[in-house]
Design an enzyme around this catalytic site. Structure first.
Site, PDB file in Angstrom:
ATOM      1  N   THR A 106       0.799  -1.238   0.000  1.00 31.48           N
ATOM      2  CA  THR A 106       0.000   0.000   0.000  1.00 31.48           C
ATOM      3  C   THR A 106       0.823   1.275   0.000  1.00 31.48           C
ATOM      4  O   THR A 106       1.917   1.321   0.580  1.00 31.48           O
ATOM      5  CB  THR A 106      -0.925   0.013   1.238  1.00 31.48           C
ATOM      6  OG1 THR A 106      -1.438   1.332   1.425  1.00 31.48           O
ATOM      7  CG2 THR A 106      -0.189  -0.372   2.514  1.00 31.48           C
ATOM      8  N   GLU A 108       0.175   3.629   1.786  1.00 28.99           N
ATOM      9  CA  GLU A 108       0.246   4.074   3.183  1.00 28.99           C
ATOM     10  C   GLU A 108       1.650   3.860   3.762  1.00 28.99           C
ATOM     11  O   GLU A 108       2.010   4.454   4.766  1.00 28.99           O
ATOM     12  CB  GLU A 108      -0.797   3.338   4.037  1.00 28.99           C
ATOM     13  CG  GLU A 108      -2.223   3.780   3.779  1.00 28.99           C
ATOM     14  CD  GLU A 108      -2.516   5.199   4.247  1.00 28.99           C
ATOM     15  OE1 GLU A 108      -2.267   5.506   5.414  1.00 28.99           O
ATOM     16  OE2 GLU A 108      -2.978   6.005   3.425  1.00 28.99           O
ATOM     17  N   TYR A 130      -1.911   0.424  10.899  1.00 27.22           N
ATOM     18  CA  TYR A 130      -2.166  -0.303   9.643  1.00 27.22           C
ATOM     19  C   TYR A 130      -0.910  -0.313   8.778  1.00 27.22           C
ATOM     20  O   TYR A 130      -0.465  -1.362   8.299  1.00 27.22           O
ATOM     21  CB  TYR A 130      -3.325   0.374   8.899  1.00 27.22           C
ATOM     22  CG  TYR A 130      -3.476  -0.059   7.460  1.00 27.22           C
ATOM     23  CD1 TYR A 130      -4.075  -1.268   7.134  1.00 27.22           C
ATOM     24  CD2 TYR A 130      -3.009   0.740   6.414  1.00 27.22           C
ATOM     25  CE1 TYR A 130      -4.208  -1.667   5.808  1.00 27.22           C
ATOM     26  CE2 TYR A 130      -3.132   0.350   5.091  1.00 27.22           C
ATOM     27  CZ  TYR A 130      -3.731  -0.854   4.793  1.00 27.22           C
ATOM     28  OH  TYR A 130      -3.852  -1.258   3.485  1.00 27.22           O
ATOM     29  N   LYS A 134       1.514  -3.365   7.514  1.00 28.63           N
ATOM     30  CA  LYS A 134       1.711  -3.619   6.081  1.00 28.63           C
ATOM     31  C   LYS A 134       3.198  -3.574   5.704  1.00 28.63           C
ATOM     32  O   LYS A 134       3.625  -4.212   4.745  1.00 28.63           O
ATOM     33  CB  LYS A 134       0.921  -2.590   5.265  1.00 28.63           C
ATOM     34  CG  LYS A 134      -0.569  -2.913   5.167  1.00 28.63           C
ATOM     35  CD  LYS A 134      -0.802  -4.042   4.160  1.00 28.63           C
ATOM     36  CE  LYS A 134      -2.260  -4.316   3.918  1.00 28.63           C
ATOM     37  NZ  LYS A 134      -2.474  -5.363   2.889  1.00 28.63           N
TER      38      LYS A 134
HETATM   39  N1  GDD Z   1     -12.592   7.278   5.810  1.00 24.07           N
HETATM   40  C1  GDD Z   1     -12.686   8.616   5.892  1.00 24.07           C
HETATM   41  N2  GDD Z   1     -13.848   9.170   6.350  1.00 24.07           N
HETATM   42  N3  GDD Z   1     -11.628   9.369   5.496  1.00 24.07           N
HETATM   43  C2  GDD Z   1     -11.764  10.722   5.550  1.00 24.07           C
HETATM   44  C3  GDD Z   1     -12.936  11.348   6.004  1.00 24.07           C
HETATM   45  C4  GDD Z   1     -14.026  10.531   6.428  1.00 24.07           C
HETATM   46  O1  GDD Z   1     -15.069  11.011   6.839  1.00 24.07           O
HETATM   47  N4  GDD Z   1     -12.760  12.685   5.912  1.00 24.07           N
HETATM   48  C5  GDD Z   1     -11.532  12.895   5.436  1.00 24.07           C
HETATM   49  N5  GDD Z   1     -10.918  11.715   5.214  1.00 24.07           N
HETATM   50  C6  GDD Z   1      -9.536  11.560   4.737  1.00 24.07           C
HETATM   51  C7  GDD Z   1      -8.687  10.624   5.607  1.00 24.07           C
HETATM   52  O2  GDD Z   1      -8.186  11.322   6.752  1.00 24.07           O
HETATM   53  C8  GDD Z   1      -7.594  10.249   4.622  1.00 24.07           C
HETATM   54  O3  GDD Z   1      -6.567  11.234   4.647  1.00 24.07           O
HETATM   55  C9  GDD Z   1      -8.305  10.279   3.258  1.00 24.07           C
HETATM   56  O4  GDD Z   1      -9.551  10.948   3.466  1.00 24.07           O
HETATM   57  C10 GDD Z   1      -8.579   8.909   2.653  1.00 24.07           C
HETATM   58  O5  GDD Z   1      -9.172   8.073   3.641  1.00 24.07           O
HETATM   59  P1  GDD Z   1      -9.791   6.628   3.278  1.00 24.07           P
HETATM   60  O6  GDD Z   1     -10.736   6.733   2.139  1.00 24.07           O
HETATM   61  O7  GDD Z   1     -10.295   6.049   4.558  1.00 24.07           O
HETATM   62  O8  GDD Z   1      -8.557   5.792   2.710  1.00 24.07           O
HETATM   63  P2  GDD Z   1      -7.021   5.688   3.185  1.00 24.07           P
HETATM   64  O9  GDD Z   1      -6.222   6.521   2.232  1.00 24.07           O
HETATM   65  O10 GDD Z   1      -6.863   5.936   4.621  1.00 24.07           O
HETATM   66  O11 GDD Z   1      -6.706   4.144   2.951  1.00 24.07           O
HETATM   67  C11 GDD Z   1      -7.163   3.432   1.774  1.00 24.07           C
HETATM   68  O12 GDD Z   1      -6.194   3.431   0.760  1.00 24.07           O
HETATM   69  C12 GDD Z   1      -4.962   2.769   1.063  1.00 24.07           C
HETATM   70  C13 GDD Z   1      -4.076   2.838  -0.171  1.00 24.07           C
HETATM   71  O13 GDD Z   1      -3.376   4.043  -0.169  1.00 24.07           O
HETATM   72  C14 GDD Z   1      -7.479   2.008   2.248  1.00 24.07           C
HETATM   73  O14 GDD Z   1      -8.119   1.304   1.209  1.00 24.07           O
HETATM   74  C15 GDD Z   1      -6.209   1.274   2.647  1.00 24.07           C
HETATM   75  O15 GDD Z   1      -6.520  -0.080   2.957  1.00 24.07           O
HETATM   76  C16 GDD Z   1      -5.218   1.330   1.480  1.00 24.07           C
HETATM   77  O16 GDD Z   1      -4.018   0.715   1.847  1.00 24.07           O
END
Ligand code: GDD
Length: 346
Positions: A106, A108, A130, A134
């Site tokens: 990822t 991340e 997380y 990973k």
């Molecule tokens: N979930 C969520 N909910 N995220 C929010 C929100 C909210 O209400 N508001 C802002 N965000 C911001 C988070 O702080 C983060 O910076 C960004 O939106 C993306 O959050 P997510 O969609 O939850 O995904 P992620 O980037 O943390 O992780 C996803 O992508 C990764 C690959 O880069 C997941 O699918 C991971 O499993 C994956 O590894």
């Protein structure tokens, strides 16, 4: 399955049915499900031993970054030790020279980023339980490749979204809320950090690339991304636009609000998006932008196949239809209750 593969998946027992996203595949010839769990070595050995797969795609994980702060030990068990359980199961079944393994790594891993954009050479700086888990998965795959000559690869995938994305990840949370608000089923959407930047691509394109990684002469690790970055705010603006609502952003930080500037008369002037600290993370990754040059060069993969605008449109259209369907079903239920009460139907 489109490639003619016999596909075996593993599922976990639960008292409620969470198989909505694969329901359309169940019952098809060539599609099989087995009960197993990445926390249970023996169950993995049994499945690997009976199926004797040519390729394994380890996409299983506790994949929600924010949840990993609440459940760090479970996250480590599945996302870190779980990888070694898969690798060891392949060795225990004497398939290490035959079975190719894809590990879902990822973006991340770059976490508190040390360079922008990020490629295969960029140092990692994981920034959540997380990501730390990973990181172990990434290194153990490299170790098994070097120690035992196994064909195993990590795909360092940047965020990949689709109509099937879980409803608590930010993109789907937004598209579903935009559809519900547009159709009068929800009043407001609460989000966390609106300025967080991501490189969002379409999951369907990324899965094709996972497959390509396992078809090469030599195993290697690849960054998979579009090379284009947007903020959460930009994603929300576009999603609401596709749902027929124009947002105007006012205020800053925790006071920022998305107000309806144009759209259905009942919504104009109302606050439709607000910030809630509940969705802030103890440490947040805010600047992910991938450089997919290696995947383009070595795998012939096209990172621009589905562009950002198209991705958002696909997701909003799907949720608009879904919400309309739910609305229609709810209306039928209400009518039925009324008819039963009035004795019109018995
Ligand atoms: N979930 C969520 N909910 N995220 C929010 C929100 C909210 O209400 N508001 C802002 N965000 C911001 C988070 O702080 C983060 O910076 C960004 O939106 C993306 O959050 P997510 O969609 O939850 O995904 P992620 O980037 O943390 O992780 C996803 O992508 C990764 C690959 O880069 C997941 O699918 C991971 O499993 C994956 O590894």
């Amino acid at each position: 399955m489109e490639k003619g593969y016999e596909v075996h998946g593993i599922i976990r027992r639960s008292s409620v049915d969470f198989r909505e996203r694969i329901a359309h595949l169940e019952g098809r010839p060539g599609f099989h499900l087995h009960y197993a769990d990445l926390g249970d070595s023996m169950s993995i050995v049994k499945v690997v031993g009976s199926v004797r797969p040519d390729e394994i795609y380890n996409l299983a994980a506790q994949s929600h970054v924010q949840v990993s702060f609440d459940a760090p030990e479970f996250t480590a068990d599945v996302d870190a030790v779980g990888v070694i359980r898969v690798l060891e199961a392949v060795r225990a079944c004497h398939l290490e020279q035959h079975c190719r393994i894809y590990q879902a790594s990822t973006s991340e891993l770059y976490g508190k980023v040390e360079a922008v954009p990020q490629n295969e050479e960029t140092p990692f700086h994981p920034y959540s339980p997380y990501a730390v888990a990973k990181l172990y998965g990434y290194w153990i795959v490299k170790e098994y490749r070097e120690a035992y000559g196994m064909y195993c690869c990590s795909g360092i995938l940047f965020n990949h979204e689709s109509e099937r994305r879980g409803e608590t990840f930010v993109t789907r949370k937004i598209t579903l809320a935009a559809a519900r608000i547009a159709q009068g089923h929800q009043e407001k959407l609460f989000l966390g950090n609106l300025s967080s930047r991501r490189d969002w691509g379409y999951a369907r394109d990324y899965v094709e690339c996972m497959w390509l990684m396992l078809q090469q002469e030599q195993p290697d690790d690849y960054v998979i991304a579009t090379g284009v970055q947007h903020t959460v705010r930009e994603f929300a603006t576009l999603a609401f636009r596709y749902a027929g609502i124009e947002l105007r952003w006012e205020g800053e930080g925790a006071d920022e609000k998305g107000v309806c500037a144009a759209g259905p008369a009942r919504l104009v002037g109302k606050v439709l998006v607000a910030v809630s600290p509940d969705f802030y993370r103890p440490t947040d990754v805010v600047n992910l932008l991938g450089d997919p040059s290696k995947a383009r060069r070595c795998l012939g993969w096209n990172p621009s196949k589905t562009r950002f605008e198209e991705l958002v449109r696909l997701m909003v259209e799907s949720d608009m239809a879904k919400v309309a369907g739910e609305g229609a079903a709810a209306k039928i239920r209400t009518n039925l209750a009324e008819y039963l009460e009035k004795g019109i139907v018995k």
